[in-house]
Design an enzyme around this catalytic site. Structure first.
Site, short mmCIF file in Angstrom:
data_model
loop_
_atom_site.label_atom_id
_atom_site.label_comp_id
_atom_site.label_asym_id
_atom_site.label_seq_id
_atom_site.Cartn_x
_atom_site.Cartn_y
_atom_site.Cartn_z
N HIS A 195 -24.32 -40.33 1.69
CA HIS A 195 -25.05 -38.95 2.16
C HIS A 195 -25.91 -38.90 3.47
CE1 HIS A 195 -23.91 -35.87 -0.88
NE2 HIS A 195 -23.69 -37.08 -1.64
N ARG A 232 -35.38 -28.69 3.45
CA ARG A 232 -36.50 -29.59 3.20
C ARG A 232 -37.23 -29.84 4.56
NH1 ARG A 232 -37.08 -32.78 -1.14
NH2 ARG A 232 -39.06 -33.29 -0.09
N LYS A 284 -34.96 -32.72 10.87
CA LYS A 284 -34.61 -31.47 10.67
C LYS A 284 -35.19 -30.60 11.91
CE LYS A 284 -33.13 -31.34 5.98
NZ LYS A 284 -31.79 -30.78 5.96
N THR A 344 -25.80 -28.06 4.40
CA THR A 344 -24.88 -26.96 3.76
C THR A 344 -25.53 -25.62 3.60
OG1 THR A 344 -26.10 -27.85 1.57
CG2 THR A 344 -23.94 -28.53 1.79
N LYS A 377 -23.96 -21.46 3.93
CA LYS A 377 -24.37 -20.57 3.10
C LYS A 377 -24.75 -19.28 4.15
CE LYS A 377 -26.62 -23.85 -0.05
NZ LYS A 377 -27.98 -24.39 -0.54
#
Ligand SMILES: *Cc1c(COP(=O)(O)O)cnc(C)c1O
Length: 811
Positions: free
Chosen positions: A355, A544, A549, A651, A655
């Protein structure tokens, strides 16, 4: 599930009575919720039994998805939808004066996961059952889920998530299926009848008790099982001589030490305090799960020689990788099998998903700790390593350096990813780019030895929860327009493409988006007393909190925009509402500081009359599945702005896309594949590519001071972190400033700033053209079928697990 409303109402009232001895007006909302859940459980019981019976009778191959995390969220609404009972239930309850929505809101989230990895496991369970595939989950029944986040004075405060406080209607305790798991002790080696046997003695036994939750497929009879293990003391077998002398305290301590194993879900962070406890958790559920699978298999098949033909075990990241030595232990020590045969079966049984390539996330255990806690398992891992290194020596004679780098045990550590690769038949990445990086960079040496093992399975999300349940208005419009087949065959969403120039249809889409935005705005108004402009761009980053990110890139851009607005309050921009949601690991300083920064900036901006409400910043506290279900349908713009090469897949991006948000993102993870299907015209791409980032890393070529010195907008916002611009104690944001400057900006925030800001201008311009934007939104929805976890699971089932659909007949 019930023939008609009358029957439903009758059954509901009876349930209330039998459970609580109450009639309707005496019952609390919690009682009503429990009665409803309990009814559903009664109803599906026969399907659950039938599913297991049929799997057993037909001896179908079954997969067990082993995962430390299952981020399920709430089950009531999702179960009603999958049983096609939502509408009837809603109407029947309404006639009794009960609001189904209110009952749904009583259920706490099952938050047994940190984020993407745990939510993926939950989406996979939904897809397995909905595709009639024989597949189950195996994990830990944490007493406390992922912490509840409160924001106090702009800071994150963590509270325990006591999700089981009021019980859990969905689970069934299966005390009969409890097994013993053994820790510590020593291994005695003996010769018996010319065979070497290994006897684990003086161990500390712990009882693992399973709790089963039914996983209901969408309009199928299939009910699979999520089995979560809870740790309990083994009173009978343990030496209580010291306790009987009245050492009450010791007895209590023992109990709490045992129970601590299934007490809390660890937040993902690089430095665990109770590292041994985490290793204990891993072995605990893996051993319990495997023992139970083997026990049942033996009951019906006798020998384990063909185990791999009927059982597939999938390990979600390296956390459950002890399944490899544990299966070896069972086959050798308990079944008396030879090493080679046991190894062959083990490798054929196990498959593994990687992952992340963030090195701090690669699991390693100190040899001393490992050997002390799991003496027999350590011996087996040691032997696996010896044999593997010998194989390497034959292939690369004399290449000590390579062998040292690839070894499973080296430098006093056990490397779980290496064990996973050697001991499984399939290793998959979670997006095309991620798998390529694994093969060509991170795991290049292993790819050279085992090229056949590596493959890609791009992640997906269940469109049933994330579209059908979360966005009923959009789901209805889609079904009215192209029929309801897309719910079972999400790839059919592509038929929406032909409406891309149909302005009447686009208007309907826009109306739905507007209503969803109004709902979220109401939540924001009620909870935070902030009014947001429904015509503003809802620009959302929820995930998160992590440096890679790059929430900080988003923040710096907002600061720059704010600076320009203060200079010129009449600046011609489309109003924006910047929405954040994110939990930070409790010990991750940068992440927590970024939360404080967002909240500080938010209160400045939201209270600054000069800028005429052109921008607002909202931090939604306690981001979790249930909140996510409200956010995605209301988003216009999806922020997927990780440093290229760092986000394995993502993911959240999928969405958003399913709900018609347009992505602004880097060429990273699944963004690349989203771009591939929607085309460059329907996504906003910016920033360095993964290749460019990698080149900078290798050549040490990027110097953040250069960008800082040359770009005055960058210099201004970076300086504002420390020059008193914010009304906080002077050094509050110093760590962020230091990372960007002295630490040379390891995640390329400043390097990508200009490109990001320019692309945000492009977003602004595009949004003004209503139909252009709506068309982009439509194209995203139409192409989102590929990112359903139904597609992902079909690939796992056919290419890795070799399992087939088993249609469950009516019981
Ligand atoms: C989907 C999801 C995630 C993963 O989001 P990414 O943007 O892929 O990191 C995390 N948390 C929750 C609650 C989610 O639903």
């Amino acid at each position: 599930m019930f023939k008609n409303k009358e029957e439903f109402k009758q059954a509901f009232l009876e349930k209330l009575h039998t459970l609580y001895g109450e009639c309707l007006d005496e019952a609390s909302d919690l009682d009503k919720y429990n009665a409803l859940g309990s009814m559903i459980r009664d109803h599906i019981a026969k399907y659950w039994t039938q599913t297991n019976k049929q799997y057993r009778k037909k001896e179908v191959k079954q997969v067990y998805y082993f995962s430390m995390e299952f981020l399920l969220g709430r089950l009531l609404g999702a179960n009603l939808i999958n049983l096609s009972a939502k509408k009837m239930c809603e109407e029947a309850l309404k006639e009794l004066g009960i609001d189904l929505n209110l009952l749904e809101n009583i259920e706490p989230d099952a938050g047994l996961g940190n984020g993407g990895l745990g939510r993926l496991a939950a989406c996979f369970l939904d897809s397995l059952a909905s595709l009639s595939l024989p597949g189950h989950g195996c994990g830990i029944r944490y007493k406390y889920g992922f912490f509840e986040q409160r924001i106090v004075d702009g800071y994150q405060v963590e509270l325990p998530d006591n999700w089981l406080r009021d019980g859990n209607v969905w689970e069934i305790r299966k005390a009969d299926n409890a097994v013993e798991v053994r820790f510590y002790g020593n291994v005695r080696v003996e010769e018996q009848d010319g065979r070497t046997v290994f006897i684990h003695e003086n161990y500390e036994p712990i009882i693992a008790v399973p709790y089963d939750t039914p996983i209901i497929g969408y309009e199928r009879n299939t009910v699979n099982t999520l089995r979560l293990w809870s740790a309990e003391p083994a009173i009978k077998d343990f030496d209580f001589s010291s306790f009987s002398r009245g050492d009450y305290v010791k007895a209590v301590e023992y109990r709490s030490a045992v129970e601590s194993i299934s007490q809390i879900l660890y937040p993902d962070e690089s430095h665990y305090k109770g590292r041994e406890l985490r290793l204990k958790q891993q072995y605990f559920f893996v051993s319990a799960g495997l023992q139970c699978i083997v026990r049942r298999y033996k009951k019906y098949h006798g020998s384990l020689k063909c185990f791999h033909k009927k059982i597939a075990i999938h390990v979600n990241d390296t956390h459950p990788v002890l399944a490899i030595p544990e299966l070896m232990r069972i086959l050798i020590d308990e079944e008396g099998m030879g090493w080679d045969e046991a190894w062959d079966i083990t490798v054929k049984t196990i498959s593994y998903t990687n992952h992340t390539i963030l090195t701090e996330a690669l699991e390693k255990w100190p040899v001393d700790m490992f050997r002390n806690l799991l003496p027999r398992i350590y011996m087996i891992v040691h032997e696996i390593n010896e044999r593997f290194c010998r194989e390497l020596w034959n292939k690369y004679p004399g290449d000590w350096d390579r062998i040292h780098k690839m070894a499973i045990i080296a430098d006093g550590q056990v490397k779980m990813a290496h064990l996973a690769i050697v001991g499984s038949h399939s290793i998959n990445g979670v997006s095309k780019i991620h798998t390529e990086i694994l093969k060509n960079q991170e795991m290049k040496n292993f790819y050279e030895v085992y090229p056949h093992k590596f493959n890609n399975k791009t992640n997906g999300v269940t469109h049933r929860r994330w579209l059908l349940k979360a966005n009923p208005a959009l789901a209805n419009l889609i079904s009215e327009t192209i029929g309801a087949n897309w719910i079972k065959y999400p790839i059919d969403l592509i038929s929406l493409e032909k409406y891309r120039n149909d302005t009447a249809f686009l208007d309907k889409l826009a109306q739905i988006k507007q209503r969803n935005k109004a709902q979220l705005a109401k939540y924001i108004k009620d909870k935070y007393n902030i009014s947001v402009d429904l015509h503003s761009i809802f620009d959302v980053q929820v995930k998160r909190m992590h440096a890679y990110k790059r929430q900080l890139l988003n923040v710096l851009h907002i600061m720059d925009l704010y600076n320009r607005l203060r200079e010129n309050p009449d600046l011609d921009i489309v109003p924006r509402t910047f929405i954040f949601g994110a939990k930070a690991s409790p010990s991750y300083v940068q992440a927590k500081t970024t939360i404080k920064l967002i909240n500080t900036l938010a209160s400045m901006i939201n209270n600054d009359k000069r800028i005429k409400d052109k921008i607002k910043v909202i931090f939604l506290e306690n981001y979790r599945v249930t909140l996510a279900e409200m956010i995605f349908p209301a988003a216009d713009l999806s922020e997927q702005i990780s440093t290229a090469g760092k986000e394995a897949s993502g993911t959240g991006n999928m969405k958003f896309m399913m709900n018609g948000a347009v992505t602004i993102g880097t060429m990273d993870g699944a963004n690349i594949e989203i771009c591939e299907v929607v085309g460059r015209d329907n996504i906003f791409i910016f920033g360095l590519t993964a290749e460019e980032v990698a080149n900078y890393y290798h050549n040490g070529g990027y110097c953040s001071w250069d960008v800082y010195a040359k770009d005055s907008r960058v210099k201004t916002v970076v300086d504002q972190l420390v020059n008193g611009f914010f009304p906080v104690a002077g050094e509050e944001f110093r760590v962020l400033y230091d990372d960007l400057t002295h630490n040379n900006d390891p995640f390329f925030v400043l390097k990508d700033f200009a490109s990001y800001a320019d692309t945000q201008l492009e977003v602004d311009k595009t949004f003004r053209d209503k139909y252009k934007w709506q068309k982009m939104s439509l194209v995203n929805i139409a192409h989102s079928g590929k990112f359903s976890s139904d597609r992902t699971i079909t690939e796992y089932a056919t290419q890795i697990w070799n399992i087939k659909p088993e249609i469950i007949t009516n019981p």
